[in-house]
Design a protein around this motif. Structure first.
Motif, short mmCIF file in Angstrom:
data_model
loop_
_atom_site.label_atom_id
_atom_site.label_comp_id
_atom_site.label_asym_id
_atom_site.label_seq_id
_atom_site.Cartn_x
_atom_site.Cartn_y
_atom_site.Cartn_z
N GLN A 84 68.90 27.37 25.72
CA GLN A 84 67.96 28.42 25.35
C GLN A 84 66.74 27.81 24.66
O GLN A 84 66.84 26.79 23.98
CB GLN A 84 68.62 29.43 24.42
CG GLN A 84 69.70 30.28 25.05
CD GLN A 84 70.27 31.31 24.09
OE1 GLN A 84 69.91 31.35 22.92
NE2 GLN A 84 71.15 32.17 24.60
N THR B 252 76.18 26.68 23.55
CA THR B 252 74.80 27.03 23.86
C THR B 252 73.87 26.17 23.02
O THR B 252 73.96 26.15 21.79
CB THR B 252 74.52 28.52 23.58
OG1 THR B 252 75.35 29.32 24.42
CG2 THR B 252 73.06 28.85 23.85
N ASN C 61 70.42 25.76 21.56
CA ASN C 61 69.29 26.63 21.23
C ASN C 61 68.23 25.79 20.52
O ASN C 61 68.27 25.60 19.31
CB ASN C 61 69.74 27.78 20.34
CG ASN C 61 68.66 28.82 20.13
OD1 ASN C 61 67.60 28.77 20.77
ND2 ASN C 61 68.89 29.76 19.24
#
Length: 420
Positions: free
Chosen positions: A226, A298, A300
């Motif tokens: 992300q 994830t 980020n």
């Protein structure tokens, strides 16, 4: 200093941490300042020179009491600094490092640091036998020897599966925690075992064959991204942090990573995923994810940083005030470094680490400590100097604290100049 030595024949690659040789960690935070005692406990070899500063006063040379540096803060003083020099002889030269830590009593009153003993990185041989026949797709073995839980020294050997029943490989001499990972033909890790306290020179597992079973098999988990900087291609690496304190480099990954078997995911063991992207603003963004429970991760990325100018100087000033991507000072840490090589086989480095409460102007400058001792490092005029500066924020809210399933966000800049 963290060293990665990658075999079969011993290619040396240096990985230098943000905090330099051995680093420094803090504990026992307290407020106030009157009659406060600051203690720095050193492990490994003793530094060849130490100094400290209280408030904005001059640095003072100091002598260790046993393996500790101890000094008092005057009444009403809350900021302090300490510096120490390490010199290390390793396989291909000498590495001299100067660490300078800027802190406030709110960051702690007890710290740690250390140096690797000269001559610690000597090679010996480990013989052994591995049976990976439980996996018909096993094509080779990677055998990782981990020498020091304090300083992250390791050696990686690749052994063809045809030689797995009888091998003799170089590892760092001494007691090693050995990770063995069978790989398939694509280089993917399909299983893993750790054998602790293996003596080099010596025989793996007391001369007994290390036998893999399906219980040692890895599984796959996904990696998602992300806030990836526009136009950048992430580079993502996987590490395994064992409960013993050993850390192993497991190579590059992209959208998935191998989960270690449950037998290895005990205590403080964690999968560490480190991802880097270069931004169009000239900075580098990093994200460190520590997964103790396994499963999807994830990445980020923090927002990019438009790099400020770092002008050539013997003691350059690093402006850290221009980045606004992190909120508040909770869990924040500043760092900067300069590195140069006076001769072919000597490398020098100065590492600066600062807790934000200790530097009100958000700028870091290496102090000139050469008047205290000739051991303190100074680049000579004409030396080519590599520089870097970084801002980190820990999701735990405490700098240098990585509890289970936490993360670190980092932005950094770097370059090269000629010392005036």
């Amino acid at each position: 200093m963290r060293l990665q030595l990658t075999g079969f024949v011993g290619l040396l690659t240096l990985i230098t941490t943000l905090t330099g040789c051995g680093g420094s960690t803090a504990s026992s935070g307290s407020g106030g300042g009157g009659n406060t005692t600051i203690t720095v406990n050193f492990t490994g070899a003793a530094p060849i020179a130490v100094a400290y500063q209280t408030g904005t006063g001059a640095f003072t040379s100091a002598t260790l009491q046993g393996s500790a540096l101890t000094f008092q803060l005057p009444t009403g003083t809350t900021d302090f600094s300490f510096a120490y020099i390490c010199t290390e002889s390793v396989l291909n030269g000498t590495y001299n490092t100067e660490d300078v830590i800027y802190a406030n009593v709110n960051d702690g009153t007890t710290f740690s640091g250390g140096c690797i003993a000269n001559g610690a990185l000597q090679l010996g041989f480990l013989s052994g036998s591995v049976d990976a026949s439980a996996f018909g797709n096993a094509n080779s073995l990677e055998i990782h020897g981990y020498y020091s839980a304090d300083d992250f020294d390791y050696f990686i050997n690749t052994v063809p599966i045809a030689q797995a029943q009888s091998f003799n490989i170089p590892l760092i001499k001494g007691s090693n925690d050995v990770l063995i990972t069978p790989l398939d033909s694509t280089g993917a890790i399909i299983a893993a075992k750790v054998l602790t306290n293996q003596t080099v020179r010596g025989t793996l597992n007391g001369g007994n064959t290390v036998t893999f079973s399906t219980a040692d098999q890895t599984t796959k988990a996904t990696v998602a991204y992300q806030n990836t900087p526009a136009g950048s291609t992430p580079s993502t690496s996987l590490y395994f942090n064992a409960d013993s304190g050993a850390q192993y480099v497991l190579g590059q990954i992209s959208t998935s990573y191998p989960l270690m078997p449950s037998s290895l995911m005990t205590g403080n063991a964690a999968n560490e995923v480190v991802s880097t992207a270069v931004t169009s603003q000239g900075s580098i963004v990093n994200y460190f994810a520590f997964s103790n429970s396994g499963g999807p991760i994830t990445i980020n990325y923090p927002n990019p940083w438009t790099c400020p100018t770092t002008s050539p100087a013997v003691f350059p000033v690093f402006d850290l005030s221009t980045y606004t991507g992190f909120t508040g000072n909770s869990g924040k840490l500043f760092s900067a470094s300069i590195m140069w090589s006076p001769t072919l086989n000597i490398s020098d480095a100065i590492y600066l680490v600062a807790y934000p409460d200790a530097i009100q102007a958000s700028a870091l400058t290496s102090p000139d400590l050469s008047a205290l001792s000739s051991a303190f490092l100074v680049p000579a005029s004409g030396d080519s100097v590599n520089w870097s500066d970084e801002i980190m924020q820990y999701s735990s809210g405490i700098a240098k604290s990585t509890p289970p399933n936490s993360s670190i966000s980092e932005v950094g800049c770097g370059g090269t100049f000629t010392a005036p």
